[in-house]
Write a protein that holds these residues in place. Sequence first.
Motif, PDB file in Angstrom:
ATOM      1  N   GLY A 143       0.949  -1.194  -0.109  1.00  0.00           N
ATOM      2  CA  GLY A 143       0.071  -0.170  -0.017  1.00  0.00           C
ATOM      3  C   GLY A 143       0.768   1.351   0.089  1.00  0.00           C
ATOM      4  N   GLN A 144       1.787   1.179   0.750  1.00  0.00           N
ATOM      5  CA  GLN A 144       2.835   2.193   0.858  1.00  0.00           C
ATOM      6  C   GLN A 144       3.650   2.441  -0.559  1.00  0.00           C
ATOM      7  OE1 GLN A 144       5.328   2.052   4.225  1.00  0.00           O
ATOM      8  NE2 GLN A 144       4.111   3.436   5.318  1.00  0.00           N
ATOM      9  N   ALA A 145       4.044   1.368  -1.292  1.00  0.00           N
ATOM     10  CA  ALA A 145       4.703   1.483  -2.259  1.00  0.00           C
ATOM     11  C   ALA A 145       4.004   1.960  -3.687  1.00  0.00           C
ATOM     12  CB  ALA A 145       5.304   0.196  -2.768  1.00  0.00           C
ATOM     13  N   LEU A 146       2.633   1.396  -3.548  1.00  0.00           N
ATOM     14  CA  LEU A 146       1.614   1.657  -4.626  1.00  0.00           C
ATOM     15  C   LEU A 146       0.417   2.434  -4.126  1.00  0.00           C
ATOM     16  CD1 LEU A 146       2.427  -1.756  -6.208  1.00  0.00           C
ATOM     17  CD2 LEU A 146       2.731   0.567  -7.660  1.00  0.00           C
ATOM     18  N   PRO A 147       0.260   3.674  -3.592  1.00  0.00           N
ATOM     19  CA  PRO A 147      -0.640   4.320  -2.974  1.00  0.00           C
ATOM     20  C   PRO A 147      -1.993   4.399  -3.958  1.00  0.00           C
ATOM     21  CG  PRO A 147       0.954   5.891  -3.530  1.00  0.00           C
ATOM     22  CD  PRO A 147       1.624   4.543  -3.830  1.00  0.00           C
ATOM     23  N   THR A 148      -1.945   4.378  -5.272  1.00  0.00           N
ATOM     24  CA  THR A 148      -2.935   4.454  -6.165  1.00  0.00           C
ATOM     25  C   THR A 148      -3.857   3.246  -6.326  1.00  0.00           C
ATOM     26  OG1 THR A 148      -1.559   4.342  -8.051  1.00  0.00           O
ATOM     27  CG2 THR A 148      -2.323   6.599  -7.005  1.00  0.00           C
ATOM     28  N   ALA A 149      -3.011   2.185  -6.370  1.00  0.00           N
ATOM     29  CA  ALA A 149      -3.651   0.873  -6.514  1.00  0.00           C
ATOM     30  C   ALA A 149      -4.544   0.242  -5.316  1.00  0.00           C
ATOM     31  CB  ALA A 149      -2.396  -0.194  -6.793  1.00  0.00           C
ATOM     32  N   GLU A 150      -5.400  -0.706  -5.718  1.00  0.00           N
ATOM     33  CA  GLU A 150      -6.242  -1.233  -4.647  1.00  0.00           C
ATOM     34  C   GLU A 150      -5.613  -2.648  -4.718  1.00  0.00           C
ATOM     35  OE1 GLU A 150      -9.397  -0.610  -3.824  1.00  0.00           O
ATOM     36  OE2 GLU A 150     -10.321   0.819  -5.026  1.00  0.00           O
ATOM     37  N   ILE A 151      -5.567  -3.078  -3.520  1.00  0.00           N
ATOM     38  CA  ILE A 151      -4.981  -4.361  -3.217  1.00  0.00           C
ATOM     39  C   ILE A 151      -5.944  -5.194  -2.471  1.00  0.00           C
ATOM     40  CG2 ILE A 151      -2.887  -5.243  -1.695  1.00  0.00           C
ATOM     41  CD1 ILE A 151      -1.910  -2.683  -1.500  1.00  0.00           C
ATOM     42  N   VAL A 152      -6.071  -6.371  -3.060  1.00  0.00           N
ATOM     43  CA  VAL A 152      -6.980  -7.463  -2.758  1.00  0.00           C
ATOM     44  C   VAL A 152      -6.257  -8.753  -2.352  1.00  0.00           C
ATOM     45  CG1 VAL A 152      -9.187  -8.331  -2.975  1.00  0.00           C
ATOM     46  CG2 VAL A 152      -8.725  -6.187  -3.872  1.00  0.00           C
ATOM     47  N   PRO A 153      -6.381  -9.058  -1.015  1.00  0.00           N
ATOM     48  CA  PRO A 153      -5.626 -10.277  -0.752  1.00  0.00           C
ATOM     49  C   PRO A 153      -6.741 -11.712  -0.920  1.00  0.00           C
ATOM     50  CG  PRO A 153      -5.995  -9.214   1.231  1.00  0.00           C
ATOM     51  CD  PRO A 153      -6.578  -8.323  -0.092  1.00  0.00           C
ATOM     52  N   ILE A 154      -6.246 -12.548  -1.588  1.00  0.00           N
ATOM     53  CA  ILE A 154      -7.228 -13.617  -1.948  1.00  0.00           C
ATOM     54  C   ILE A 154      -6.724 -14.898  -2.026  1.00  0.00           C
ATOM     55  CG2 ILE A 154      -8.610 -12.296  -3.697  1.00  0.00           C
ATOM     56  CD1 ILE A 154      -7.508 -14.248  -5.791  1.00  0.00           C
ATOM     57  N   SER A 155      -7.528 -16.176  -1.868  1.00  0.00           N
ATOM     58  CA  SER A 155      -6.996 -17.204  -2.229  1.00  0.00           C
ATOM     59  C   SER A 155      -7.946 -17.975  -3.338  1.00  0.00           C
ATOM     60  CB  SER A 155      -7.216 -18.484  -0.996  1.00  0.00           C
ATOM     61  OG  SER A 155      -6.878 -19.611  -1.507  1.00  0.00           O
ATOM     62  N   ALA A 156      -7.194 -17.926  -4.469  1.00  0.00           N
ATOM     63  CA  ALA A 156      -8.197 -18.411  -5.623  1.00  0.00           C
ATOM     64  C   ALA A 156      -8.464 -19.830  -5.437  1.00  0.00           C
ATOM     65  CB  ALA A 156      -7.325 -18.308  -6.843  1.00  0.00           C
ATOM     66  N   LEU A 157      -7.632 -20.650  -5.083  1.00  0.00           N
ATOM     67  CA  LEU A 157      -7.794 -22.036  -4.759  1.00  0.00           C
ATOM     68  C   LEU A 157      -8.931 -22.298  -3.850  1.00  0.00           C
ATOM     69  CD1 LEU A 157      -6.306 -24.602  -5.897  1.00  0.00           C
ATOM     70  CD2 LEU A 157      -5.290 -24.843  -3.534  1.00  0.00           C
ATOM     71  N   LYS A 158      -8.909 -21.813  -2.541  1.00  0.00           N
ATOM     72  CA  LYS A 158      -9.811 -21.917  -1.572  1.00  0.00           C
ATOM     73  C   LYS A 158     -10.802 -20.764  -1.724  1.00  0.00           C
ATOM     74  CE  LYS A 158      -7.485 -24.760   0.737  1.00  0.00           C
ATOM     75  NZ  LYS A 158      -6.122 -24.566   1.533  1.00  0.00           N
ATOM     76  N   ARG A 159     -11.143 -20.050  -2.827  1.00  0.00           N
ATOM     77  CA  ARG A 159     -12.152 -19.158  -3.015  1.00  0.00           C
ATOM     78  C   ARG A 159     -12.422 -18.268  -1.670  1.00  0.00           C
ATOM     79  NH1 ARG A 159     -14.356 -24.160  -5.109  1.00  0.00           N
ATOM     80  NH2 ARG A 159     -15.225 -23.866  -7.247  1.00  0.00           N
ATOM     81  N   GLU A 160     -11.221 -17.747  -1.493  1.00  0.00           N
ATOM     82  CA  GLU A 160     -11.284 -16.696  -0.113  1.00  0.00           C
ATOM     83  C   GLU A 160     -11.318 -15.271  -0.706  1.00  0.00           C
ATOM     84  OE1 GLU A 160      -9.101 -17.009   3.626  1.00  0.00           O
ATOM     85  OE2 GLU A 160      -8.508 -19.042   2.667  1.00  0.00           O
ATOM     86  N   ASN A 161     -12.325 -14.536  -0.221  1.00  0.00           N
ATOM     87  CA  ASN A 161     -12.300 -13.026  -0.673  1.00  0.00           C
ATOM     88  C   ASN A 161     -12.470 -12.784  -2.141  1.00  0.00           C
ATOM     89  OD1 ASN A 161     -12.411 -10.666   0.895  1.00  0.00           O
ATOM     90  ND2 ASN A 161     -10.471 -10.014   0.468  1.00  0.00           N
ATOM     91  N   LEU A 162     -13.167 -13.646  -2.884  1.00  0.00           N
ATOM     92  CA  LEU A 162     -13.407 -13.463  -4.231  1.00  0.00           C
ATOM     93  C   LEU A 162     -14.663 -12.563  -4.491  1.00  0.00           C
ATOM     94  CD1 LEU A 162     -12.890 -16.920  -5.838  1.00  0.00           C
ATOM     95  CD2 LEU A 162     -11.263 -15.043  -5.398  1.00  0.00           C
ATOM     96  N   PRO A 163     -15.561 -12.383  -3.614  1.00  0.00           N
ATOM     97  CA  PRO A 163     -16.709 -11.437  -3.717  1.00  0.00           C
ATOM     98  C   PRO A 163     -16.024 -10.044  -3.633  1.00  0.00           C
ATOM     99  CG  PRO A 163     -17.397 -12.953  -2.178  1.00  0.00           C
ATOM    100  CD  PRO A 163     -16.088 -13.451  -2.650  1.00  0.00           C
ATOM    101  N   GLU A 164     -15.290  -9.893  -2.895  1.00  0.00           N
ATOM    102  CA  GLU A 164     -14.577  -8.300  -2.677  1.00  0.00           C
ATOM    103  C   GLU A 164     -13.893  -8.170  -3.655  1.00  0.00           C
ATOM    104  OE1 GLU A 164     -14.899  -6.054  -0.847  1.00  0.00           O
ATOM    105  OE2 GLU A 164     -12.794  -4.905  -1.185  1.00  0.00           O
TER     106      GLU A 164
END
Length: 298
Positions: A143-164
Amino acid sequence: MDASKTHRAGFVTLVGRTNVGKSTLLNRLVGQKVAIVTPRPQTTRRRIVGIVNEPDAQILLVDTPGFHEPRSKLNERMVETARRSLTESEVVLVVIEAGAQLLEGDRLLLDEVTRSGHPLVIVLNKIDKMPREHLMAVVAELGQALPTAEIVPISALKRENLPELLRVIKSLLPESPSLMPEDEYTDQTERMIAAEVVREKIFLAMRQEIPFSTAVEVEQFVEVPERELTRISAAIIVERDSHKGMVIGARGQQLKLIGTKARLELERILGRHIFLELNVRVEKGWTDDPRRLKELGF
Ligand code: GDP
Ligand code: MG
């Protein structure tokens, strides 16, 4: 469609180092197997579009081959393909593996995307492999290095946080009606899917360099409606005689196994009986032959 609600649509390109989980993510978001996945680098060779149809948006997800050092003409084509998709998309998802160090190549890619002015989402994948405490620190650092980017942590394999992730992507897309038919989930033909599934099974079965110099060409794809059957005949193209022997295996066992696995998967994807015939052909130097590359769809 409810006229009072806005509808959004556009192309969203997935980029990132090879093996970070781009194809897995595409399949999860689409809800269908669109792109083949293996634990090997350089599995994805061409641009594949997966279509996510939602009531308020149509997301056209573009899976690209990873960016990497071009060695053969095939590799060059793969890198060009990835670059071209970048310029054609509304939003860029840079997929990074949560546990991995950011390498020089990742920074160059992030710089290139940032310069292009496309809205950028950093998808931090494989969080299932990382302790939570650690994750917070990584997100903060990015977040500090790229202040304009959205950062979304996920697990594609476990389907975590995909709705976000879907929510973030939609918020960045322009208002637009759907750009592709809403009952389709990919731009690939069934013929192309058949070739890719066979290639996936070769990747999973064979070691070392064989998969990287192998192509699959579907030579026959015939519906037999009275038997609810599709008859597919495909050639596995290899570069050397020795590779041919290895793909076939002792008493043809290897080829038989590849064929059975591919047939079962294709029956699941296409929803009907498949008769699959495979043969192996040697074509020396196909990965550097512009004419053959073109015929094979690169
Ligand atoms: P690509 O080269 O970026 O398209 O990566 P793939 O989608 O082919 O995935 C490469 C490997 O990473 C495969 O073995 C996947 O099963 C695995 N993988 C993908 N997403 C995840 C994830 O969220 N967690 C874990 N643990 N593995 C993943
Ligand atoms: Mg891939």
